[in-house]
Design a protein around this motif. Sequence first.
Motif, mmCIF file in Angstrom:
data_model
loop_
_atom_site.group_PDB
_atom_site.id
_atom_site.type_symbol
_atom_site.label_atom_id
_atom_site.label_comp_id
_atom_site.label_asym_id
_atom_site.label_seq_id
_atom_site.Cartn_x
_atom_site.Cartn_y
_atom_site.Cartn_z
ATOM 1 N N GLY A 100 11.038 -28.752 -16.646
ATOM 2 C CA GLY A 100 11.165 -28.055 -17.919
ATOM 3 C C GLY A 100 10.587 -26.653 -17.915
ATOM 4 N N ILE A 101 10.465 -26.045 -16.715
ATOM 5 C CA ILE A 101 9.897 -24.698 -16.618
ATOM 6 C C ILE A 101 10.904 -23.722 -16.005
ATOM 7 N N GLY A 102 12.162 -24.096 -15.963
ATOM 8 C CA GLY A 102 13.193 -23.275 -15.345
ATOM 9 C C GLY A 102 13.462 -21.973 -16.066
ATOM 10 N N ASP A 103 13.005 -21.856 -17.304
ATOM 11 C CA ASP A 103 13.218 -20.610 -18.036
ATOM 12 C C ASP A 103 12.237 -19.525 -17.614
ATOM 13 N N ARG A 104 11.165 -19.906 -16.916
ATOM 14 C CA ARG A 104 10.176 -18.901 -16.533
ATOM 15 C C ARG A 104 9.902 -18.823 -15.035
ATOM 16 N N THR A 105 10.409 -19.776 -14.258
ATOM 17 C CA THR A 105 10.158 -19.744 -12.825
ATOM 18 C C THR A 105 11.266 -20.471 -12.082
ATOM 19 N N GLY A 106 11.211 -20.457 -10.750
ATOM 20 C CA GLY A 106 12.182 -21.191 -9.954
ATOM 21 C C GLY A 106 13.309 -20.361 -9.387
ATOM 22 N N SER A 107 13.416 -19.089 -9.779
ATOM 23 C CA SER A 107 14.473 -18.224 -9.238
ATOM 24 C C SER A 107 14.035 -16.777 -9.373
ATOM 25 N N ILE A 108 14.635 -15.933 -8.557
ATOM 26 C CA ILE A 108 14.334 -14.500 -8.613
ATOM 27 C C ILE A 108 15.285 -13.854 -9.613
ATOM 28 N N GLU A 109 14.768 -13.667 -10.807
ATOM 29 C CA GLU A 109 15.521 -13.056 -11.909
ATOM 30 C C GLU A 109 14.566 -12.208 -12.726
ATOM 31 N N VAL A 110 15.062 -11.130 -13.279
ATOM 32 C CA VAL A 110 14.229 -10.233 -14.085
ATOM 33 C C VAL A 110 13.633 -10.994 -15.262
ATOM 34 N N GLY A 111 12.336 -10.842 -15.443
ATOM 35 C CA GLY A 111 11.627 -11.488 -16.541
ATOM 36 C C GLY A 111 10.903 -12.757 -16.143
ATOM 37 N N LYS A 112 11.251 -13.326 -14.988
ATOM 38 C CA LYS A 112 10.584 -14.555 -14.557
ATOM 39 C C LYS A 112 9.280 -14.243 -13.827
ATOM 40 N N GLU A 113 8.428 -15.258 -13.738
ATOM 41 C CA GLU A 113 7.146 -15.102 -13.061
ATOM 42 C C GLU A 113 7.356 -14.704 -11.598
ATOM 43 N N ALA A 114 6.493 -13.839 -11.110
ATOM 44 C CA ALA A 114 6.612 -13.351 -9.734
ATOM 45 C C ALA A 114 5.879 -14.291 -8.783
ATOM 46 N N ASP A 115 6.429 -15.504 -8.653
ATOM 47 C CA ASP A 115 5.980 -16.455 -7.635
ATOM 48 C C ASP A 115 6.964 -16.315 -6.478
ATOM 49 N N LEU A 116 6.516 -15.762 -5.362
ATOM 50 C CA LEU A 116 7.425 -15.336 -4.298
ATOM 51 C C LEU A 116 6.876 -15.675 -2.921
ATOM 52 N N VAL A 117 7.794 -15.908 -1.997
ATOM 53 C CA VAL A 117 7.431 -16.222 -0.610
ATOM 54 C C VAL A 117 8.297 -15.381 0.329
ATOM 55 N N ALA A 118 7.653 -14.665 1.243
ATOM 56 C CA ALA A 118 8.361 -13.927 2.289
ATOM 57 C C ALA A 118 8.181 -14.681 3.598
ATOM 58 N N PHE A 119 9.301 -14.923 4.302
ATOM 59 C CA PHE A 119 9.211 -15.663 5.559
ATOM 60 C C PHE A 119 10.290 -15.208 6.537
ATOM 61 N N HIS A 120 10.093 -15.585 7.792
ATOM 62 C CA HIS A 120 11.088 -15.380 8.844
ATOM 63 C C HIS A 120 11.388 -16.726 9.489
ATOM 64 N N PRO A 121 12.647 -17.068 9.684
ATOM 65 C CA PRO A 121 12.979 -18.285 10.436
ATOM 66 C C PRO A 121 12.428 -18.174 11.850
ATOM 67 N N HIS A 122 11.898 -19.269 12.354
ATOM 68 C CA HIS A 122 11.281 -19.250 13.675
ATOM 69 C C HIS A 122 11.358 -20.639 14.292
ATOM 70 N N ARG A 123 12.162 -20.781 15.339
ATOM 71 C CA ARG A 123 12.281 -22.040 16.070
ATOM 72 C C ARG A 123 12.615 -23.233 15.175
ATOM 73 N N GLY A 124 13.486 -23.019 14.201
ATOM 74 C CA GLY A 124 13.949 -24.116 13.362
ATOM 75 C C GLY A 124 13.083 -24.414 12.163
ATOM 76 N N PHE A 125 12.122 -23.536 11.856
ATOM 77 C CA PHE A 125 11.330 -23.730 10.650
ATOM 78 C C PHE A 125 11.052 -22.367 10.030
ATOM 79 N N GLY A 126 10.297 -22.330 8.950
ATOM 80 C CA GLY A 126 10.016 -21.083 8.260
ATOM 81 C C GLY A 126 8.609 -20.596 8.534
ATOM 82 N N ASP A 127 8.467 -19.385 9.053
ATOM 83 C CA ASP A 127 7.168 -18.779 9.330
ATOM 84 C C ASP A 127 6.806 -17.879 8.151
ATOM 85 N N VAL A 128 5.912 -18.346 7.306
ATOM 86 C CA VAL A 128 5.558 -17.632 6.080
ATOM 87 C C VAL A 128 4.655 -16.453 6.406
ATOM 88 N N SER A 129 5.024 -15.269 5.910
ATOM 89 C CA SER A 129 4.221 -14.070 6.161
ATOM 90 C C SER A 129 3.383 -13.674 4.950
#
Length: 398
Positions: A335-364
């Motif tokens: 029930g929080i999809g109106d404020r988080t869960g996707s990158i859209e203007v106005g939503k909370e800036a909860d963000l993850v930057a990563f690079h794929p690495h050997r079949g998994f995600g390497d979070v930077s």
Amino acid sequence: MTETILTNASIVRPDKVENGSLVLADGCIADILPHRVADGIDLHRAILIPGMIDIHTDYLERELSPRPGANIPIELAMHVMDMRALGCGLTTVSTAARISEERENETGAANVDGLALAKRFDELIPDMRARHLIHLRWSPNFEPVEPVLDQLLALKSIANLVFNDDMPGQRQFRDIEAMLKQHASLQKTSVEEARRRMQERIERVGKINNRMQVKAHVRGRIPLGSHDDTTVEHVIEAFASGATLSEMPCSIEAARKAKELGMMVCMGAPNYYRGGSHCGNLSCHEALAENLVDILCSDYHFPSMLASAVRMAEAGMKLSAAINLFTLNPARHLGIGDRTGSIEVGKEADLVAFHPHRGFGDVSRVWVGGKERYASLRERDLADNATSKPLLYESAMA
């Protein structure tokens, strides 16, 4: 107004991936730019996704009790869990507290007093860097329920409640002999004594079903779900009890019925990443092949979430569709999809930057509410490698 610009990234939106930049202001996404910004924070061609939302994890148990009888203070356990979640790309984590008629039995982490755990957890959450919530794994086989629910719903961090029928002979507990051996080991007693105690419990609570009491008392205040549905009848009962989620269905028939009734279906990311259920139940791959899966959770292994999204994209699924299973869809369930869960203007800036690495995600890097909460030392290596290869298959990036 405090403004931060993240640039040189592949930004995963709900329906597409686009190269560009994000403008963050006052903890939210203020703008999405289709170009690079010279004075922005260079993400070195990372994939930028919404923070992953885990609606069900038992991870805290392994930090509280890394070995049977070896108990660790909850303050340390939560700190380590918090750091591990961020390092795996999770910004919202719903940790399980087991509520049952055995809630005062402290024979081990799996049987810890769930009510007391939830209360202490709620007190410590403000000190955490990620967003933490409480996932109630609720036994339908005890009463009265109203006093317990009143105490739980008074807490600030309750996310959802899932009926978790753990009666011997039911759902994933169909192998009674295996259960007896496990209980005998945990309780440091004989199999015969464990059998006597189990039979006593079955006779004491086997006829109790508090699902409708819970439905009436909660009255839509938190989402309801059902765990380990195995038969069509299980799903029908859950739906009648107010459940909108079928969590880890044990059979394809149960998953199909849940979707037919309009329920969401959640499977475990380790099930997908490992190629099957560790206990022989429904394979996530089989359920996904029929478009029966809406959400993947960590269950017991944080790294499997981002790793599964990477593996899905490498197998040809659109990256945006894969990421939605871990972000937007769980946000909608909570029930929080109106404020988080996707990158859209106005939503909370909860963000993850990563690079794929050997079949998994390497979070930077990870941001929660626009504040950087995690940064990998490998970021320095990325800065020195300006000519890195394309991150994912082009078909997945579409």
